[in-house]
Motif scaffolding. Structure first.
Motif, PDB file in Angstrom:
ATOM      1  N   LEU A  64      10.845   7.766  -4.897  1.00 23.15           N
ATOM      2  CA  LEU A  64       9.735   6.932  -5.351  1.00 23.15           C
ATOM      3  C   LEU A  64       8.735   6.692  -4.238  1.00 23.15           C
ATOM      4  O   LEU A  64       7.515   6.810  -4.434  1.00 23.15           O
ATOM      5  CB  LEU A  64      10.265   5.596  -5.878  1.00 23.15           C
ATOM      6  CG  LEU A  64      11.030   5.625  -7.200  1.00 23.15           C
ATOM      7  CD1 LEU A  64      11.594   4.245  -7.520  1.00 23.15           C
ATOM      8  CD2 LEU A  64      10.119   6.083  -8.325  1.00 23.15           C
ATOM      9  N   SER A  65       9.236   6.353  -3.051  1.00 28.02           N
ATOM     10  CA  SER A  65       8.350   6.057  -1.915  1.00 28.02           C
ATOM     11  C   SER A  65       7.473   7.250  -1.571  1.00 28.02           C
ATOM     12  O   SER A  65       6.264   7.111  -1.364  1.00 28.02           O
ATOM     13  CB  SER A  65       9.185   5.667  -0.690  1.00 28.02           C
ATOM     14  OG  SER A  65       9.950   4.518  -0.953  1.00 28.02           O
ATOM     15  N   SER A  86       6.801   9.886  -3.520  1.00 23.53           N
ATOM     16  CA  SER A  86       5.978  10.282  -4.665  1.00 23.53           C
ATOM     17  C   SER A  86       4.724   9.418  -4.773  1.00 23.53           C
ATOM     18  O   SER A  86       3.670   9.892  -5.206  1.00 23.53           O
ATOM     19  CB  SER A  86       6.792  10.191  -5.966  1.00 23.53           C
ATOM     20  OG  SER A  86       7.865  11.096  -5.959  1.00 23.53           O
ATOM     21  N   VAL A  87       4.828   8.164  -4.385  1.00 20.56           N
ATOM     22  CA  VAL A  87       3.655   7.275  -4.383  1.00 20.56           C
ATOM     23  C   VAL A  87       2.621   7.768  -3.374  1.00 20.56           C
ATOM     24  O   VAL A  87       1.412   7.751  -3.625  1.00 20.56           O
ATOM     25  CB  VAL A  87       4.073   5.825  -4.060  1.00 20.56           C
ATOM     26  CG1 VAL A  87       2.843   4.966  -3.779  1.00 20.56           C
ATOM     27  CG2 VAL A  87       4.870   5.236  -5.212  1.00 20.56           C
ATOM     28  N   PRO A  91       1.481  12.045  -5.001  1.00 18.25           N
ATOM     29  CA  PRO A  91       1.885  12.322  -6.386  1.00 18.25           C
ATOM     30  C   PRO A  91       1.757  13.794  -6.769  1.00 18.25           C
ATOM     31  O   PRO A  91       2.514  14.279  -7.615  1.00 18.25           O
ATOM     32  CB  PRO A  91       0.913  11.469  -7.209  1.00 18.25           C
ATOM     33  CG  PRO A  91       0.377  10.447  -6.282  1.00 18.25           C
ATOM     34  CD  PRO A  91       0.392  11.063  -4.926  1.00 18.25           C
ATOM     35  N   VAL A 116      11.328  11.497 -12.933  1.00 18.57           N
ATOM     36  CA  VAL A 116      10.473  10.761 -11.993  1.00 18.57           C
ATOM     37  C   VAL A 116       9.357  11.666 -11.480  1.00 18.57           C
ATOM     38  O   VAL A 116       8.189  11.257 -11.413  1.00 18.57           O
ATOM     39  CB  VAL A 116      11.307  10.223 -10.809  1.00 18.57           C
ATOM     40  CG1 VAL A 116      10.404   9.566  -9.769  1.00 18.57           C
ATOM     41  CG2 VAL A 116      12.356   9.236 -11.303  1.00 18.57           C
ATOM     42  N   PHE A 176       5.153  11.026 -12.015  1.00 19.81           N
ATOM     43  CA  PHE A 176       4.182  10.908 -10.920  1.00 19.81           C
ATOM     44  C   PHE A 176       3.173  12.054 -10.945  1.00 19.81           C
ATOM     45  O   PHE A 176       1.998  11.854 -10.631  1.00 19.81           O
ATOM     46  CB  PHE A 176       4.904  10.863  -9.568  1.00 19.81           C
ATOM     47  CG  PHE A 176       5.330   9.481  -9.176  1.00 19.81           C
ATOM     48  CD1 PHE A 176       4.438   8.609  -8.566  1.00 19.81           C
ATOM     49  CD2 PHE A 176       6.625   9.042  -9.415  1.00 19.81           C
ATOM     50  CE1 PHE A 176       4.822   7.325  -8.203  1.00 19.81           C
ATOM     51  CE2 PHE A 176       7.021   7.765  -9.059  1.00 19.81           C
ATOM     52  CZ  PHE A 176       6.116   6.897  -8.450  1.00 19.81           C
ATOM     53  N   ARG A 217      -0.380   7.740  -8.929  1.00 20.66           N
ATOM     54  CA  ARG A 217       0.172   6.495  -8.379  1.00 20.66           C
ATOM     55  C   ARG A 217       0.413   5.439  -9.451  1.00 20.66           C
ATOM     56  O   ARG A 217       1.185   4.495  -9.229  1.00 20.66           O
ATOM     57  CB  ARG A 217      -0.771   5.948  -7.306  1.00 20.66           C
ATOM     58  CG  ARG A 217      -0.771   6.773  -6.026  1.00 20.66           C
ATOM     59  CD  ARG A 217      -1.636   6.127  -4.940  1.00 20.66           C
ATOM     60  NE  ARG A 217      -1.486   6.834  -3.670  1.00 20.66           N
ATOM     61  CZ  ARG A 217      -2.198   7.905  -3.335  1.00 20.66           C
ATOM     62  NH1 ARG A 217      -3.112   8.375  -4.188  1.00 20.66           N
ATOM     63  NH2 ARG A 217      -2.012   8.497  -2.172  1.00 20.66           N
ATOM     64  N   GLU A 238       3.971   4.388 -10.513  1.00 21.02           N
ATOM     65  CA  GLU A 238       4.798   3.438  -9.762  1.00 21.02           C
ATOM     66  C   GLU A 238       5.075   2.187 -10.584  1.00 21.02           C
ATOM     67  O   GLU A 238       6.154   1.593 -10.490  1.00 21.02           O
ATOM     68  CB  GLU A 238       4.103   3.063  -8.447  1.00 21.02           C
ATOM     69  CG  GLU A 238       4.910   2.107  -7.588  1.00 21.02           C
ATOM     70  CD  GLU A 238       4.186   1.713  -6.307  1.00 21.02           C
ATOM     71  OE1 GLU A 238       4.819   1.054  -5.462  1.00 21.02           O
ATOM     72  OE2 GLU A 238       2.994   2.061  -6.166  1.00 21.02           O
ATOM     73  N   HIS A 239       4.091   1.780 -11.399  1.00 21.30           N
ATOM     74  CA  HIS A 239       4.223   0.545 -12.178  1.00 21.30           C
ATOM     75  C   HIS A 239       4.900   0.787 -13.531  1.00 21.30           C
ATOM     76  O   HIS A 239       5.194  -0.172 -14.232  1.00 21.30           O
ATOM     77  CB  HIS A 239       2.837  -0.074 -12.402  1.00 21.30           C
ATOM     78  CG  HIS A 239       2.087  -0.323 -11.119  1.00 21.30           C
ATOM     79  ND1 HIS A 239       2.471  -1.287 -10.210  1.00 21.30           N
ATOM     80  CD2 HIS A 239       1.002   0.294 -10.583  1.00 21.30           C
ATOM     81  CE1 HIS A 239       1.651  -1.267  -9.171  1.00 21.30           C
ATOM     82  NE2 HIS A 239       0.753  -0.310  -9.373  1.00 21.30           N
ATOM     83  N   VAL A 264       7.393   3.501 -13.883  1.00 22.77           N
ATOM     84  CA  VAL A 264       8.590   4.326 -13.747  1.00 22.77           C
ATOM     85  C   VAL A 264       9.862   3.565 -14.090  1.00 22.77           C
ATOM     86  O   VAL A 264      10.756   4.112 -14.745  1.00 22.77           O
ATOM     87  CB  VAL A 264       8.677   4.942 -12.328  1.00 22.77           C
ATOM     88  CG1 VAL A 264       8.946   3.879 -11.265  1.00 22.77           C
ATOM     89  CG2 VAL A 264       9.741   6.019 -12.291  1.00 22.77           C
ATOM     90  N   ASP A 265       9.962   2.298 -13.676  1.00 25.14           N
ATOM     91  CA  ASP A 265      11.171   1.520 -13.970  1.00 25.14           C
ATOM     92  C   ASP A 265      11.389   1.397 -15.468  1.00 25.14           C
ATOM     93  O   ASP A 265      12.489   1.639 -15.980  1.00 25.14           O
ATOM     94  CB  ASP A 265      11.081   0.120 -13.340  1.00 25.14           C
ATOM     95  CG  ASP A 265      11.313   0.148 -11.843  1.00 25.14           C
ATOM     96  OD1 ASP A 265      11.867   1.150 -11.359  1.00 25.14           O
ATOM     97  OD2 ASP A 265      10.939  -0.818 -11.168  1.00 25.14           O
TER      98      ASP A 265
END
Length: 208
Positions: free
Chosen positions: A32-33, A35-36, A39, A138, A142, A147, A150-151, A153-154
């Protein structure tokens, strides 16, 4: 984690590998880190994580073979360890597949597979399916949304993983049920044949 992030792609590869061996934090966080930050490279990063995990899986399996019970008893509470062992004995394939989708550190499943003498080729096969789905889900999010993923994905990942886990569990349960039914039918068909053969033996013995 900060050290691994600073290593970039290599850090993700190492993290994914040791996630399958001993590291307590899932490799998803490194993915995640990175990929942000980039992307456009999200698919490549997913590939790096996937390869690292698959290469680490046999090592975790080897640890399980050598001293898995000792390692897991240190990592898990006794009731969790007993529960995980019982679940794995009954539903090995489903446990690995569902475990590969969830945020649970994958090392638990690789080490437990070694403890239970589960076939390594099966572990690798199911791990490849589950981990590929997770890493690339994931990566695709991305790659498509940048970006902004990121908000989301969860939420999206949770829904996808729950649906996939339920689907896999349902398919596995159906296959398992069908196999048990066929085995029971075969045993029922075999029983009359054995009884008939026994009766014939007794008749022959009486005639003699």
């Amino acid at each position: 984690m900060e050290f691994l992030r600073n290593l970039g792609d290599i850090g993700l590869f190492i993290h994914a590998m040791i996630d399958a061996i001993i590291f307590p934090i899932p490799a998803l966080f490194s993915q995640l880190s990175l990929s942000v930050l980039t992307p456009e490279r999200a698919i490549w990063l997913a590939t790096i994580g996937f390869i690292g995990c698959i290469l680490g899986t046999p090592i975790g399996y080897g640890i399980g073979k050598a001293s898995g019970h000792l390692v897991l008893s240190k990592m898990l509470k006794k009731k969790w360890y007993d529960s995980a062992t019982s679940l794995f004995k009954k539903h090995g394939e489903a446990a690995i597949l569902v475990g590969a989708f969830t945020p649970i550190p994958f090392k638990i499943f690789t080490i437990l597979s070694g403890c239970m003498n589960y076939p390594l080729w099966k572990l690798l096969s199911y791990a490849a399916i589950g981990r590929a789905f997770k890493f690339y889900t994931v990566g695709v999010l991305f790659y498509i949304y940048g970006r902004a993923a990121e908000h989301m994905v969860d939420h999206v990942l949770t829904i996808i993983l729950l649906v996939a886990g339920a689907l896999i569990g349902g398919i596995w349960f159906t296959i398992h049920t069908v196999k048990k039914r066929k085995k029971k039918q075969a045993e029922q068909q075999q029983a009359p044949a054995e009884t008939e053969a026994l009766d014939q033996d007794q008749v022959s013995a009486g005639g003699n």
